[in-house]
Design a protein around this motif. Structure first.
Motif, PDB file in Angstrom:
ATOM      1  N   HIS A  56     -10.013  -6.865   4.563  1.00  0.00           N
ATOM      2  CA  HIS A  56     -11.134  -7.691   5.033  1.00  0.00           C
ATOM      3  C   HIS A  56     -12.008  -6.920   6.011  1.00  0.00           C
ATOM      4  N   ASP A  58     -12.827  -7.318   8.958  1.00  0.00           N
ATOM      5  CA  ASP A  58     -12.452  -7.163  10.374  1.00  0.00           C
ATOM      6  C   ASP A  58     -11.116  -6.448  10.585  1.00  0.00           C
ATOM      7  N   ASP A  59     -10.449  -5.994   9.511  1.00  0.00           N
ATOM      8  CA  ASP A  59      -9.127  -5.375   9.675  1.00  0.00           C
ATOM      9  C   ASP A  59      -9.197  -4.047  10.424  1.00  0.00           C
ATOM     10  N   TRP A 160      -3.090  -1.000   6.135  1.00  0.00           N
ATOM     11  CA  TRP A 160      -2.020  -1.935   6.493  1.00  0.00           C
ATOM     12  C   TRP A 160      -0.656  -1.326   6.187  1.00  0.00           C
ATOM     13  N   HIS A 172      -3.234  -8.560   2.845  1.00  0.00           N
ATOM     14  CA  HIS A 172      -2.720  -7.418   3.615  1.00  0.00           C
ATOM     15  C   HIS A 172      -1.506  -6.819   2.906  1.00  0.00           C
TER      16      HIS A 172
HETATM   17 ZN   LIG Z   1      -7.419  -9.174   7.162  1.00  0.00          ZN
END
Ligand SMILES: [Zn+2]
Length: 325
Positions: A56, A58-59, A160, A172
C-alpha cells in the motif's frame, strides 16, 4: 568495499544495545546478530539496484522511507513497486469517507510523489485490489516480481517480512511471501525459461531488508540524517495513513475552539511536518534511543548466503585430493 569504509557505517552489537560502539570490519552478518547501519560518507552502493516493494501507498513511508532514502543517497539506483491499488483506503485527506474511485486516484497520486521525494528512478503499480490479495494467484504475483528483479537486475529488496509477528493484513502477507520466493527463483537459470528466451538473464537478490509491525530485529538503520525525507514521504500520504495533512487539520480544528499548539507553528506546512515528526515518527525516535542514535528504522535483515551447499566438499577435495596411482 574497503574495510575502513565499512567501519564508518557498520556498528556491531553482539550482546544488545549495551555493547554499542564495537566496530565491525566484516560485511556479513551471522544469524541472530544485530547490526547498526550508520550513514556512509561516500557512495559505497554505486552500481547496485534497490527495489522497495510495498502493498500500500503508506507502507514504505511508515516503515522504511528513511532507509530507502539513505541507501539511494549512498549510491543505489532505486525503484518502487506498489502491489495494490489502495481502493479500500481510509481517505482522511478527502474529508469524507470517499468513493472507491477517489481512493484509487488519491493513493496513486500520493504514491507517485514518493519517486521524487526518495530519489527513485521509477515505479511500478501491480494494481491488485486492496485487502483482496489473499485470492491472488501466488505464482502470478511471483512471476511479475521475478520479471522485475531480472529486468532491473535488483541486488537489494526492502519489503514486508514474510516471517513477522502480529501481521493481520493479507496484502502484507502475500507481498512478503512472494518477494522472498522471487528473490531466490529470479536467480535460477531454468525457472521461467520464457523470460530468459525473451532476453532477460537470471539474477539473484543478495540483500533483504524486511520490515514488520513486530520484526525480529537484526538490522538497525540510523536514519537521523535523512529524517526530513521520511517526514516528506509521509506528508505525501494525503489519501490514507496517519500522516498526510493531519497536522494542519488538527491546527484548524483547534483554532475553531480558540486553541493552538505551539508545536504546530503558524502555517499548514509547519503543522504537517511537525505533527509527523512528533507523533508519526515517535516509534523511530524510541528505537533510536534504544540503539544510541536519534532516529532509527529496524529490519529483519537477510544478507548474502554464507552457506553454499557443496562448498565444504570442494574445500575438502582441494586439500586432500592426490594424483591417481
Ligand atoms: Zn499496508
Amino acid at each position: 568495499m574497503p574495510a575502513m569504509l565499512r567501519r564508518d557505517f557498520f556498528t556491531n552489537i553482539v550482546a544488545g544495545p549495551a555493547a554499542l560502539g564495537l566496530a565491525r570490519t566484516e560485511g556479513s552478518q551471522t544469524s541472530g546478530e544485530v547490526v547498526v547501519e550508520r550513514p556512509a560518507a561516500q557512495t559505497p552502493h554505486k552500481g547496485k539496484v534497490l527495489l522497495a516493494v510495498q502493498a500500500h501507498a503508506d507502507d514504505v513511508p511508515l516503515f522504511a522511507a528513511g532507509t530507502v532514502a539513505k541507501l539511494i543517497q549512498e549510491g543505489y539506483t532505486g525503484y518502487l513497486v506498489r502491489a495494490t491499488n489502495d481502493d479500500m483506503g481510509d481517505a482522511p485527506g478527502l474529508g469524507t469517507p470517499g468513493t472507491i474511485g477517489e481512493h484509487v486516484l488519491g493513493n496513486e497520486r500520493d504514491n507517485e510523489k514518493l519517486v521524487s521525494i526518495l530519489g527513485l528512478k521509477g515505479k511500478f503499480d501491480l494494481n491488485y485490489n486492496n485487502h483482496y490479495m489473499g485470492g491472488v494467484a501466488f505464482n502470478e504475483l511471483m512471476c511479475r516480481l521475478i520479471f522485475l528483479i531480472r529486468l532491473l537486475k535488483v541486488d537489494t529488496v526492502v519489503s514486508w517480512d514474510p516471517w513477522a509477528h502480529d501481521e493481520e493484513n493479507p496484502d502484507h502477507h502475500m507481498t512478503a511471501r512472494a518477494v522472498e520466493a522471487s528473490c531466490w527463483i529470479a536467480g535460477r537459470a531454468h525457472d521461467y525459461p520464457e523470460q530468459l528466451a525473451a532476453g532477460l538473464t537470471a539474477h539473484t537478490v543478495t540483500d533483504k531488508y524486511y520490515f514488520a509491525r513486530r520484526p525480529e530485529i537484526t538490522r538497525v538503520v540510523d536514519i537521523s540524517q535523512v529524517v526530513d525525507k521520511k517526514v516528506d514521504a509521509n506528508r505525501a500520504n494525503v489519501a490514507k495513513g496517519p500522516a498526510g495533512t493531519n497536522g494542519s487539520r488538527l491546527r484548524a480544528d483547534l483554532a475553531k475552539r480558540g486553541l493552538r499548539l505551539p508545536l504546530l507553528g503558524d502555517d499548514d506546512l509547519t503543522a504537517d511536518r511537525n505533527y509527523i515528526k512528533e507523533f508519526v515518527l515517535a516509534r523511530n525516535r524510541e528505537l533510536g534511543k534504544q540503539y544510541g542514535v536519534e532516529y532509527a528504522e529496524v529490519f529483519h535483515y537477510v544478507g548474502p548466503a554464507s552457506f553454499a551447499p557443496g562448498s565444504s566438499l570442494e574445500e575438502y577435495i582441494k586439500k586432500n585430493a592426490v594424483p591417481l596411482r
